[in-house]
Scaffold this motif. Structure first.
Motif, PDB file in Angstrom:
ATOM      1  N   SER A  43      -1.334   1.726  -5.987  1.00 48.12           N
ATOM      2  CA  SER A  43      -2.023   0.882  -4.982  1.00 48.12           C
ATOM      3  C   SER A  43      -2.879   1.263  -4.613  1.00 48.12           C
ATOM      4  O   SER A  43      -3.263   1.895  -5.345  1.00 48.12           O
ATOM      5  CB  SER A  43      -0.880   1.251  -4.260  1.00 48.12           C
ATOM      6  N   VAL A  44      -3.391   0.507  -3.339  1.00 49.98           N
ATOM      7  CA  VAL A  44      -4.639   0.730  -3.009  1.00 49.98           C
ATOM      8  C   VAL A  44      -4.725   0.570  -1.265  1.00 49.98           C
ATOM      9  O   VAL A  44      -3.410  -0.255  -1.271  1.00 49.98           O
ATOM     10  CB  VAL A  44      -5.362  -0.458  -3.413  1.00 49.98           C
ATOM     11  N   THR A  45      -5.128   1.528  -0.935  1.00 51.96           N
ATOM     12  CA  THR A  45      -4.679   1.465   0.649  1.00 51.96           C
ATOM     13  C   THR A  45      -5.935   0.454   1.330  1.00 51.96           C
ATOM     14  O   THR A  45      -6.478   0.023   0.326  1.00 51.96           O
ATOM     15  CB  THR A  45      -4.937   2.590   1.195  1.00 51.96           C
ATOM     16  N   LEU A  46      -5.377   0.492   2.031  1.00 54.87           N
ATOM     17  CA  LEU A  46      -6.114  -0.776   3.276  1.00 54.87           C
ATOM     18  C   LEU A  46      -7.816  -0.990   3.710  1.00 54.87           C
ATOM     19  O   LEU A  46      -8.525  -0.928   3.496  1.00 54.87           O
ATOM     20  CB  LEU A  46      -5.587  -1.532   4.729  1.00 54.87           C
ATOM     21  N   PHE A  47      -7.957   0.702   3.370  1.00 56.41           N
ATOM     22  CA  PHE A  47      -9.244   1.411   3.083  1.00 56.41           C
ATOM     23  C   PHE A  47     -10.145   1.027   1.992  1.00 56.41           C
ATOM     24  O   PHE A  47     -11.057   1.996   1.768  1.00 56.41           O
ATOM     25  CB  PHE A  47      -9.115   2.585   3.863  1.00 56.41           C
ATOM     26  N   GLY A  48      -9.123   0.521   1.021  1.00 55.34           N
ATOM     27  CA  GLY A  48      -9.848   0.521  -0.784  1.00 55.34           C
ATOM     28  C   GLY A  48     -10.104   2.148  -1.097  1.00 55.34           C
ATOM     29  O   GLY A  48     -10.501   1.871  -2.104  1.00 55.34           O
ATOM     30  N   ASN A  49      -9.351   2.620  -0.514  1.00 58.20           N
ATOM     31  CA  ASN A  49      -8.868   3.817  -1.588  1.00 58.20           C
ATOM     32  C   ASN A  49      -7.620   3.992  -2.799  1.00 58.20           C
ATOM     33  O   ASN A  49      -6.675   3.039  -2.559  1.00 58.20           O
ATOM     34  CB  ASN A  49      -8.144   5.096  -0.841  1.00 58.20           C
ATOM     35  N   LEU A  50      -7.656   4.604  -3.755  1.00 52.04           N
ATOM     36  CA  LEU A  50      -7.199   4.353  -5.105  1.00 52.04           C
ATOM     37  C   LEU A  50      -5.929   5.379  -5.461  1.00 52.04           C
ATOM     38  O   LEU A  50      -6.198   6.324  -4.563  1.00 52.04           O
ATOM     39  CB  LEU A  50      -7.712   4.241  -6.166  1.00 52.04           C
ATOM     40  N   GLN A  51      -4.463   4.939  -4.998  1.00 50.50           N
ATOM     41  CA  GLN A  51      -3.317   5.685  -5.120  1.00 50.50           C
ATOM     42  C   GLN A  51      -3.043   6.005  -6.679  1.00 50.50           C
ATOM     43  O   GLN A  51      -2.430   5.281  -7.056  1.00 50.50           O
ATOM     44  CB  GLN A  51      -2.463   5.497  -4.279  1.00 50.50           C
ATOM     45  N   VAL A  52      -2.567   7.432  -7.049  1.00 50.45           N
ATOM     46  CA  VAL A  52      -2.510   7.634  -7.714  1.00 50.45           C
ATOM     47  C   VAL A  52      -1.321   8.610  -8.510  1.00 50.45           C
ATOM     48  O   VAL A  52      -1.325   9.413  -7.683  1.00 50.45           O
ATOM     49  CB  VAL A  52      -3.912   8.364  -8.603  1.00 50.45           C
ATOM     50  N   LEU A  53       0.058   7.838  -8.737  1.00 49.37           N
ATOM     51  CA  LEU A  53       0.866   9.095  -9.030  1.00 49.37           C
ATOM     52  C   LEU A  53       0.433  10.204 -10.329  1.00 49.37           C
ATOM     53  O   LEU A  53      -0.322   9.411 -11.484  1.00 49.37           O
ATOM     54  CB  LEU A  53       2.226   8.346  -9.448  1.00 49.37           C
ATOM     55  N   LEU A  54       0.128  11.598 -10.162  1.00 50.72           N
ATOM     56  CA  LEU A  54      -0.453  12.524 -11.036  1.00 50.72           C
ATOM     57  C   LEU A  54       0.715  13.312 -11.383  1.00 50.72           C
ATOM     58  O   LEU A  54       2.539  12.762 -11.116  1.00 50.72           O
ATOM     59  CB  LEU A  54      -0.809  13.789  -9.577  1.00 50.72           C
ATOM     60  N   GLU A  55       0.818  14.260 -12.307  1.00 51.38           N
ATOM     61  CA  GLU A  55       1.966  14.543 -13.177  1.00 51.38           C
ATOM     62  C   GLU A  55       3.050  15.148 -12.646  1.00 51.38           C
ATOM     63  O   GLU A  55       3.800  15.539 -13.154  1.00 51.38           O
ATOM     64  CB  GLU A  55       1.486  15.719 -14.440  1.00 51.38           C
ATOM     65  N   ASP A  56       2.337  15.698 -11.652  1.00 54.37           N
ATOM     66  CA  ASP A  56       3.522  16.698 -10.189  1.00 54.37           C
ATOM     67  C   ASP A  56       3.921  16.160  -9.592  1.00 54.37           C
ATOM     68  O   ASP A  56       4.454  16.450  -8.392  1.00 54.37           O
ATOM     69  CB  ASP A  56       2.801  17.681 -10.173  1.00 54.37           C
ATOM     70  N   ASP A  57       4.236  14.762  -9.816  1.00 58.18           N
ATOM     71  CA  ASP A  57       5.122  13.583  -9.196  1.00 58.18           C
ATOM     72  C   ASP A  57       4.180  13.396  -7.876  1.00 58.18           C
ATOM     73  O   ASP A  57       5.427  13.154  -6.619  1.00 58.18           O
ATOM     74  CB  ASP A  57       6.346  13.489  -8.800  1.00 58.18           C
ATOM     75  N   VAL A  58       3.361  14.066  -7.456  1.00 59.83           N
ATOM     76  CA  VAL A  58       2.693  14.364  -6.461  1.00 59.83           C
ATOM     77  C   VAL A  58       1.837  12.984  -6.530  1.00 59.83           C
ATOM     78  O   VAL A  58       0.071  12.262  -6.924  1.00 59.83           O
ATOM     79  CB  VAL A  58       1.195  15.344  -5.617  1.00 59.83           C
ATOM     80  N   ILE A  59       1.142  12.064  -5.076  1.00 55.84           N
ATOM     81  CA  ILE A  59       0.326  10.741  -5.654  1.00 55.84           C
ATOM     82  C   ILE A  59      -1.193  10.670  -4.768  1.00 55.84           C
ATOM     83  O   ILE A  59      -0.696  11.725  -3.069  1.00 55.84           O
ATOM     84  CB  ILE A  59       0.561   9.433  -4.270  1.00 55.84           C
ATOM     85  N   GLU A  60      -2.123  10.947  -5.246  1.00 55.22           N
ATOM     86  CA  GLU A  60      -3.009  11.198  -4.433  1.00 55.22           C
ATOM     87  C   GLU A  60      -4.098  10.259  -4.234  1.00 55.22           C
ATOM     88  O   GLU A  60      -3.776   9.307  -4.611  1.00 55.22           O
ATOM     89  CB  GLU A  60      -4.079  12.366  -4.996  1.00 55.22           C
ATOM     90  N   GLU A  61      -5.440  10.719  -3.547  1.00 58.11           N
ATOM     91  CA  GLU A  61      -5.772   9.234  -2.802  1.00 58.11           C
ATOM     92  C   GLU A  61      -7.161   9.495  -3.564  1.00 58.11           C
ATOM     93  O   GLU A  61      -7.656  10.981  -3.603  1.00 58.11           O
ATOM     94  CB  GLU A  61      -6.175   9.199  -0.991  1.00 58.11           C
ATOM     95  N   PHE A  62      -8.191   8.083  -3.991  1.00 58.28           N
ATOM     96  CA  PHE A  62      -9.204   8.666  -4.071  1.00 58.28           C
ATOM     97  C   PHE A  62     -10.056   7.541  -4.188  1.00 58.28           C
ATOM     98  O   PHE A  62     -10.220   6.469  -3.824  1.00 58.28           O
ATOM     99  CB  PHE A  62      -9.206   8.642  -6.124  1.00 58.28           C
ATOM    100  N   ASP A  63     -11.543   7.843  -3.700  1.00 56.50           N
ATOM    101  CA  ASP A  63     -12.505   7.032  -3.087  1.00 56.50           C
ATOM    102  C   ASP A  63     -12.826   7.023  -4.121  1.00 56.50           C
ATOM    103  O   ASP A  63     -13.083   7.128  -5.324  1.00 56.50           O
ATOM    104  CB  ASP A  63     -13.042   7.322  -2.017  1.00 56.50           C
ATOM    105  N   LEU A  64     -14.086   5.341  -4.057  1.00 59.06           N
ATOM    106  CA  LEU A  64     -14.596   4.805  -5.685  1.00 59.06           C
ATOM    107  C   LEU A  64     -15.522   6.504  -5.496  1.00 59.06           C
ATOM    108  O   LEU A  64     -15.739   6.192  -7.464  1.00 59.06           O
ATOM    109  CB  LEU A  64     -15.402   3.758  -4.810  1.00 59.06           C
ATOM    110  N   LYS A  65     -16.101   7.029  -5.321  1.00 55.56           N
ATOM    111  CA  LYS A  65     -16.942   7.638  -5.506  1.00 55.56           C
ATOM    112  C   LYS A  65     -16.587   8.850  -5.904  1.00 55.56           C
ATOM    113  O   LYS A  65     -17.065   9.871  -6.943  1.00 55.56           O
ATOM    114  CB  LYS A  65     -18.275   8.316  -4.931  1.00 55.56           C
ATOM    115  N   ASP A  66     -15.036   9.020  -5.940  1.00 50.93           N
ATOM    116  CA  ASP A  66     -14.815  10.491  -6.405  1.00 50.93           C
ATOM    117  C   ASP A  66     -13.936  10.140  -7.849  1.00 50.93           C
ATOM    118  O   ASP A  66     -13.677  10.900  -8.337  1.00 50.93           O
ATOM    119  CB  ASP A  66     -13.317  11.159  -5.379  1.00 50.93           C
ATOM    120  N   VAL A  67     -13.793   9.078  -8.143  1.00 45.16           N
ATOM    121  CA  VAL A  67     -13.150   8.996  -9.483  1.00 45.16           C
ATOM    122  C   VAL A  67     -13.305   7.498 -10.255  1.00 45.16           C
ATOM    123  O   VAL A  67     -13.801   6.268  -9.191  1.00 45.16           O
ATOM    124  CB  VAL A  67     -11.099   8.790  -9.428  1.00 45.16           C
ATOM    125  N   THR A  68     -12.947   7.919 -11.558  1.00 47.26           N
ATOM    126  CA  THR A  68     -13.754   6.661 -12.830  1.00 47.26           C
ATOM    127  C   THR A  68     -12.366   6.532 -13.313  1.00 47.26           C
ATOM    128  O   THR A  68     -12.435   7.397 -13.302  1.00 47.26           O
ATOM    129  CB  THR A  68     -15.075   6.922 -13.177  1.00 47.26           C
TER     130      THR A  68
END
Length: 243
Positions: A215-240
């Protein structure tokens, strides 16, 4: 609706920003250009376009009467307005590559650059820059670029596409004005490129990792489910997102 038509300019967003500092602009004032010498995209990227073939324009939107708690919603509004416009011209397989690149058949056809003006701790206005590949058919060294003509084989009237886009922008800004955030977020995420599919990312240090876009938060951060079943948020400058 005031439309300022230019033959060539550094960028329509830069022109609009200068104009807005010199005079009080009406809501939905538009600047279009046949050619941009310094077209800009997200994170300082360059937007290259063939003269008179594409739609390059900026829209001045007065947001002083809005309570825009989450500025990223303007990006959602713009993305959805462009999707609705493209659908009306029979463009299919449309997705939004986070944060706001518009793809058809996994190739980029539209970029968006939003520049917000904050006054007294509130969003006074926003300048929405849109670059839409319409009638251009050759994209040197850009294998992931496409256009409406390449997709359909048809030549499009640039003014007709512009008018339809503004109509849809008005529609989605009405939804934003009544603070119906859930509708905007749900509709945006329904078109999110590679949502719930295994995807590859590169972080700001160049490290490659895998995950699932959730998903994407209302602040615009990308929410990604990682291999360890943890959802981490990323800002535009943090991830491609690699694709």
């Amino acid at each position: 609706m005031r439309i300022i038509k230019l033959n060539a300019i550094d960028s329509t967003n830069s022109y609009m920003r200068r104009l807005s500092s010199e005079e009080n602009l009406d809501d939905y004032t538009i600047v279009t250009a046949k050619h941009q010498t310094q077209g800009r995209g997200q994170m300082g990227t360059v937007w290259s376009s063939e003269n008179s073939k594409n739609l390059m324009f900026s829209v001045f939107k007065d947001t002083s009467k809005f309570h825009v708690e989450y500025p990223f919603l303007i990006s959602m509004v713009t993305s959805l307005a462009i999707l609705k416009t493209l659908q009306s011209f029979s463009i299919t397989k449309l997705t939004i590559k986070w944060p706001n690149d518009i793809l058809s058949e996994d190739k980029k056809i539209c970029g968006i650059l939003i520049e917000n003006v904050i006054k007294q701790n509130s969003l006074s206005n926003t300048i929405i820059g849109i670059g839409l590949n319409v009638n251009q058919t050759e994209f040197d060294h850009l294998p992931k670029a496409s256009s409406l003509k390449l997709i359909t084989g048809n030549v499009f009237d640039l003014e007709e596409v512009l008018v339809e886009t503004i109509k849809n922008l008005r529609h989605y800004f009405k939804i934003l004005k009544r603070a119906d955030y859930n509708t905007l977020k749900t509709d945006y995420e329904a078109y999110l490129f590679r949502k719930d599919k295994p995807s590859t990312f590169k972080d700001s240090e160049g490290l490659i990792f895998s995950g699932y876009i959730k998903s994407v938060t209302l602040f615009g951060n990308l929410q990604v489910l990682l291999e360890d079943d943890v959802i981490e948020e990323f800002d535009l400058k943090d991830v491609t997102l690699m694709y």
